[in-house]
Design a protein around this motif. Structure first.
Motif, PDB file in Angstrom:
ATOM      1  N   GLU A   1      -3.855  -5.581   4.857  1.00 29.32           N
ATOM      2  CA  GLU A   1      -5.133  -5.648   4.145  1.00 29.32           C
ATOM      3  C   GLU A   1      -5.008  -6.440   2.847  1.00 29.32           C
ATOM      4  OE1 GLU A   1      -9.196  -4.733   4.316  1.00 29.32           O
ATOM      5  OE2 GLU A   1      -7.630  -4.430   5.791  1.00 29.32           O
TER       6      GLU A   1
ATOM      7  N   TYR B   1       1.255   3.320   7.787  1.00 25.35           N
ATOM      8  CA  TYR B   1       0.210   3.211   6.770  1.00 25.35           C
ATOM      9  C   TYR B   1       0.498   2.057   5.807  1.00 25.35           C
ATOM     10  CZ  TYR B   1      -2.783   4.225   2.832  1.00 25.35           C
ATOM     11  OH  TYR B   1      -3.703   4.116   1.823  1.00 25.35           O
TER      12      TYR B   1
ATOM     13  N   TYR C   1      -7.260   5.012   8.296  1.00 20.87           N
ATOM     14  CA  TYR C   1      -7.229   4.027   7.217  1.00 20.87           C
ATOM     15  C   TYR C   1      -8.657   3.543   7.007  1.00 20.87           C
ATOM     16  CZ  TYR C   1      -6.038  -0.047   4.460  1.00 20.87           C
ATOM     17  OH  TYR C   1      -5.945  -0.967   3.443  1.00 20.87           O
TER      18      TYR C   1
ATOM     19  N   ARG D   1      -0.083  -1.312   7.359  1.00 18.99           N
ATOM     20  CA  ARG D   1      -1.523  -1.612   7.438  1.00 18.99           C
ATOM     21  C   ARG D   1      -2.071  -2.018   6.071  1.00 18.99           C
ATOM     22  NH1 ARG D   1      -5.287  -3.670   7.495  1.00 18.99           N
ATOM     23  NH2 ARG D   1      -7.298  -3.221   8.449  1.00 18.99           N
ATOM     24  N   LEU D   2      -1.628  -1.329   5.023  1.00 16.74           N
ATOM     25  CA  LEU D   2      -2.034  -1.674   3.670  1.00 16.74           C
ATOM     26  C   LEU D   2      -1.577  -3.096   3.316  1.00 16.74           C
ATOM     27  CD1 LEU D   2      -3.220  -0.967   0.898  1.00 16.74           C
ATOM     28  CD2 LEU D   2      -1.012   0.077   0.331  1.00 16.74           C
ATOM     29  N   GLU D   3      -0.354  -3.436   3.683  1.00 17.13           N
ATOM     30  CA  GLU D   3       0.150  -4.786   3.410  1.00 17.13           C
ATOM     31  C   GLU D   3      -0.710  -5.833   4.118  1.00 17.13           C
ATOM     32  OE1 GLU D   3       4.121  -7.471   4.227  1.00 17.13           O
ATOM     33  OE2 GLU D   3       4.381  -5.306   3.947  1.00 17.13           O
TER      34      GLU D   3
ATOM     35  N   ALA E   1     -10.625   0.607   5.442  1.00 16.39           N
ATOM     36  CA  ALA E   1     -10.609  -0.726   4.848  1.00 16.39           C
ATOM     37  C   ALA E   1     -11.948  -0.956   4.163  1.00 16.39           C
ATOM     38  CB  ALA E   1     -10.387  -1.781   5.927  1.00 16.39           C
TER      39      ALA E   1
END
Length: 103
Positions: free
Chosen positions: A79, A72, A38, A75-77, A40
């Protein structure tokens, strides 16, 4: 992005809803036994950003189907919660909510 084929999509928990997600990340990670990374993008100062890579999954074939996609998306949430102003919400992410096919 939204998958065009809801039958083939992975359904994941995202901001409290069950939504379809594209399976490309998981497909290629499994097929070529590649780690999932990922990236960021963090603001440093006005007009300047840094990219922070993070390994999410080292051995994709050790996880169950759909698990990589869920990791994934979680993790996006995270961020998005940290930096909500840097994400565009004009897409139709929730247009398939409640349409998960019965298995």
């Amino acid at each position: 992005q939204n998958p065009s084929n809801l039958e083939r999509a992975y359904w994941v928990d995202f901001f409290g809803s069950r939504l379809p997600a594209l399976h490309g990340i998981e497909y290629y990670a499994r097929r070529f036994d590649l780690p999932v990374i990922y990236f960021a993008i963090r603001p440093v100062r006005r007009g300047h950003y840094e990219i922070v890579p993070e390994i999410l999954v080292r051995h994709p074939n050790e996880l169950s189907e759909g698990e990589i996609t869920q990791i994934y998306m979680k993790r996006l949430e995270e961020e998005i919660r940290l930096y909500p102003g840097y994400f565009i919400w004009s897409h139709k992410r929730w247009k398939h909510e409640g349409k998960e096919p019965k298995k």
